[in-house]
Design a protein around this motif. Structure first.
Motif, PDB file in Angstrom:
ATOM      1  N   UNK A  86       0.798  -1.231   0.000  1.00  0.00           N
ATOM      2  CA  UNK A  86       0.000   0.000   0.000  1.00  0.00           C
ATOM      3  C   UNK A  86       0.832   1.283   0.000  1.00  0.00           C
ATOM      4  N   UNK A  87       1.982   1.281   0.672  1.00  0.00           N
ATOM      5  CA  UNK A  87       2.783   2.500   0.722  1.00  0.00           C
ATOM      6  C   UNK A  87       3.320   2.850  -0.656  1.00  0.00           C
ATOM      7  N   UNK A  88       3.821   1.855  -1.391  1.00  0.00           N
ATOM      8  CA  UNK A  88       4.296   2.113  -2.752  1.00  0.00           C
ATOM      9  C   UNK A  88       3.135   2.430  -3.689  1.00  0.00           C
ATOM     10  N   UNK A 115      13.649   6.481   3.807  1.00  0.00           N
ATOM     11  CA  UNK A 115      13.574   5.062   4.132  1.00  0.00           C
ATOM     12  C   UNK A 115      14.240   4.826   5.485  1.00  0.00           C
ATOM     13  N   UNK A 116      13.558   4.079   6.342  1.00  0.00           N
ATOM     14  CA  UNK A 116      14.170   3.610   7.588  1.00  0.00           C
ATOM     15  C   UNK A 116      14.993   2.363   7.250  1.00  0.00           C
ATOM     16  N   UNK A 117      16.314   2.480   7.258  1.00  0.00           N
ATOM     17  CA  UNK A 117      17.195   1.401   6.810  1.00  0.00           C
ATOM     18  C   UNK A 117      17.765   0.694   8.043  1.00  0.00           C
ATOM     19  N   UNK A 118      17.047  -0.312   8.506  1.00  0.00           N
ATOM     20  CA  UNK A 118      17.469  -1.035   9.713  1.00  0.00           C
ATOM     21  C   UNK A 118      18.303  -2.263   9.376  1.00  0.00           C
ATOM     22  N   UNK A 119      18.508  -2.537   8.099  1.00  0.00           N
ATOM     23  CA  UNK A 119      19.284  -3.697   7.652  1.00  0.00           C
ATOM     24  C   UNK A 119      18.986  -3.950   6.196  1.00  0.00           C
ATOM     25  N   UNK A 120      19.474  -5.050   5.646  1.00  0.00           N
ATOM     26  CA  UNK A 120      19.222  -5.347   4.235  1.00  0.00           C
ATOM     27  C   UNK A 120      17.725  -5.511   3.970  1.00  0.00           C
ATOM     28  N   UNK A 121      17.246  -4.933   2.888  1.00  0.00           N
ATOM     29  CA  UNK A 121      15.840  -5.064   2.502  1.00  0.00           C
ATOM     30  C   UNK A 121      15.707  -4.845   1.010  1.00  0.00           C
ATOM     31  N   UNK A 122      14.830  -5.605   0.369  1.00  0.00           N
ATOM     32  CA  UNK A 122      14.563  -5.445  -1.061  1.00  0.00           C
ATOM     33  C   UNK A 122      13.286  -4.664  -1.312  1.00  0.00           C
ATOM     34  N   UNK A 127       8.656   6.681   3.163  1.00  0.00           N
ATOM     35  CA  UNK A 127       8.066   7.749   3.963  1.00  0.00           C
ATOM     36  C   UNK A 127       8.093   8.976   3.060  1.00  0.00           C
ATOM     37  N   UNK A 128       6.961   9.278   2.427  1.00  0.00           N
ATOM     38  CA  UNK A 128       6.918  10.273   1.348  1.00  0.00           C
ATOM     39  C   UNK A 128       6.470  11.626   1.873  1.00  0.00           C
ATOM     40  N   UNK A 129       7.279  12.660   1.605  1.00  0.00           N
ATOM     41  CA  UNK A 129       6.991  14.044   1.990  1.00  0.00           C
ATOM     42  C   UNK A 129       6.743  14.877   0.740  1.00  0.00           C
ATOM     43  N   UNK A 130       5.594  15.514   0.663  1.00  0.00           N
ATOM     44  CA  UNK A 130       5.309  16.433  -0.441  1.00  0.00           C
ATOM     45  C   UNK A 130       5.475  17.871   0.040  1.00  0.00           C
ATOM     46  N   UNK A 131       6.175  18.668  -0.739  1.00  0.00           N
ATOM     47  CA  UNK A 131       6.267  20.094  -0.440  1.00  0.00           C
ATOM     48  C   UNK A 131       4.995  20.765  -0.936  1.00  0.00           C
ATOM     49  N   UNK A 132       4.303  21.480  -0.059  1.00  0.00           N
ATOM     50  CA  UNK A 132       3.028  22.102  -0.414  1.00  0.00           C
ATOM     51  C   UNK A 132       3.164  23.613  -0.571  1.00  0.00           C
ATOM     52  N   UNK A 133       4.405  24.083  -0.762  1.00  0.00           N
ATOM     53  CA  UNK A 133       4.677  25.482  -1.079  1.00  0.00           C
ATOM     54  C   UNK A 133       5.155  25.540  -2.530  1.00  0.00           C
ATOM     55  N   UNK A 134       4.301  25.923  -3.488  1.00  0.00           N
ATOM     56  CA  UNK A 134       4.697  25.878  -4.901  1.00  0.00           C
ATOM     57  C   UNK A 134       5.944  26.683  -5.237  1.00  0.00           C
ATOM     58  N   UNK A 197       1.979   9.241   7.994  1.00  0.00           N
ATOM     59  CA  UNK A 197       2.775   8.419   8.905  1.00  0.00           C
ATOM     60  C   UNK A 197       2.387   6.938   8.836  1.00  0.00           C
ATOM     61  N   UNK A 198       1.754   6.538   7.729  1.00  0.00           N
ATOM     62  CA  UNK A 198       1.357   5.135   7.573  1.00  0.00           C
ATOM     63  C   UNK A 198       2.554   4.199   7.636  1.00  0.00           C
ATOM     64  N   UNK A 199       3.720   4.674   7.160  1.00  0.00           N
ATOM     65  CA  UNK A 199       4.910   3.817   7.198  1.00  0.00           C
ATOM     66  C   UNK A 199       5.357   3.536   8.622  1.00  0.00           C
ATOM     67  N   UNK A 200       4.889   4.319   9.577  1.00  0.00           N
ATOM     68  CA  UNK A 200       5.201   4.092  10.992  1.00  0.00           C
ATOM     69  C   UNK A 200       4.009   3.467  11.723  1.00  0.00           C
TER      70      UNK A 200
END
Length: 350
Positions: A86-88, A115-122, A127-134, A197-200
């Motif tokens: 769902x996050x992707x 990305x929270x990189x706690x170890x190897x992952x494929x 964690x997507x941040x959109x800038x809302x200031x054009x 914050x769905x990724x958390x």
């Protein structure tokens, strides 16, 4: 400008101290970075500064200029079978609207993927941040509200971005708190970035808000932050007294969460007295090792180099920022962000 991530990683490695990013951690980050193999802005590491904290997370910047939305959309399509869940799906939904000139989200100038990189992952969780200031990055902070980038436009971009990320509108109880954070903005303040914050594992919203430093305590009190106004005002006076404009990170659900972040950009020459004083205070309080402090001081700089596929040389710029993490009734902690950015330049001094 679109640059292969492998080339940027190879260019930065001679300047990156193992005190900040160890070999094992760099290998984990490299594997994650290659999942989206080109960047249109830059990237940074998130480093913990205390002793015995080797973990390093990764953030990549995608910019609207120079074909960033299309480059991201192409990369997401190529990795559809690898980057799943769902996050992707939410990042892809955002990307489809970002490349559409008729979509309001085409006004978003920057998308960050952390990305929270706690170890190897494929299949890391984005964690997507959109800038809302054009007009972000085009005019000084605080001036954009006077030049067309209104609070209402930023709020509408917030709803559209969060709905894309989450696959559903923001829950009404959370939407009311987010709206209050907009309504209570002081003069010359603005909401800069928003993220789900769905990724958390939460349906709350991360908001990054820029405002005059002296307004931070009063603003937090008005929006219902449960911490101490006196504490945060003392922190801003002690740690951020060299800044006019501060950035506040908030987690906003049905109420405003207790943990906040206070961002601090360093000068490109961090040997300036105020930056050295900030770093020494970190060491004195046990928030940073002396070795990591020295690594921070050595990181900033720039080189003019030729890059594959580009006719003119580019400036590769190394800058750094820090963030104070404030939790009520808990010691302050610090993270730093070594940032690596490619800037087009015809001249060596640009």
């Amino acid at each position: 400008m679109i640059v292969p991530i492998d080339e940027l990683m190879s260019r930065l490695k001679p300047f990156l101290s193992k005190e900040l990013v160890g070999e094992e951690e760099l290998g984990h980050v490299n594997a994650v970075a290659r999942l989206l193999p080109e960047v249109s802005g830059g990237f940074c590491f998130e480093c913990r500064m205390e002793a015995g904290a080797p973990r390093v997370d990764y953030m990549v910047c995608c910019m609207r200029t120079d074909g960033g939305p299309q480059a991201l959309a192409d990369a997401l399509e190529k990795t559809r079978e690898q980057l799943t869940g769902p996050l992707w799906d939410g990042v892809r939904a955002f990307s489809r609207q970002w490349v559409d000139p008729a979509s309001p989200l085409a006004r978003v100038p920057v998308l960050w993927l952390e990305y929270d990189v706690e170890g190897p992952t494929a299949n890391p969780k984005p964690f997507a941040f959109a800038c809302v200031q054009p007009e972000f990055g085009q005019k000084p902070p605080g001036s954009r509200r006077e030049t067309g980038a209104t609070v209402d436009e930023s709020l509408q971009l917030t709803w559209r971005a969060l709905e894309a990320f989450q696959g559903a509108p923001v829950r009404p109880a959370i939407a009311r708190t987010v709206s209050r954070c907009f309504e209570q903005l002081p003069d010359f303040a603005e909401v800069e970035h928003v993220a789900s914050l769905a990724c958390r594992g939460s349906d709350a919203v991360r908001m990054i808000i820029g405002m005059p430093r002296e307004e931070v305590g009063g603003y937090l009190e008005r929006i219902g932050w449960p911490g101490s106004r006196a504490q945060v005002e003392e922190l801003t006076k002690t740690w951020l007294n060299y800044l006019h404009f501060a950035e506040v990170n908030l987690d906003v659900g049905e109420t405003v969460g207790p943990t906040i972040g206070l961002a601090l950009p360093f000068p490109e020459k961090p040997h300036e007295p105020w930056a050295k004083e900030f770093l020494q205070r970190m060491v004195d309080l046990g928030l940073c090792t002396p070795e990591k402090r020295e690594a921070i001081l050595q990181w900033p700089g720039r080189e003019r180099v030729p890059l594959t596929g580009h006719r003119w040389p580019s400036n590769l710029c190394r800058t750094i920022g820090a963030k104070l993490v404030v939790r009520p009734d808990a010691p302050v902690s610090v993270k730093v962000y070594p940032y690596f950015e490619c800037r087009f330049s015809l001249w060596s001094d640009v």
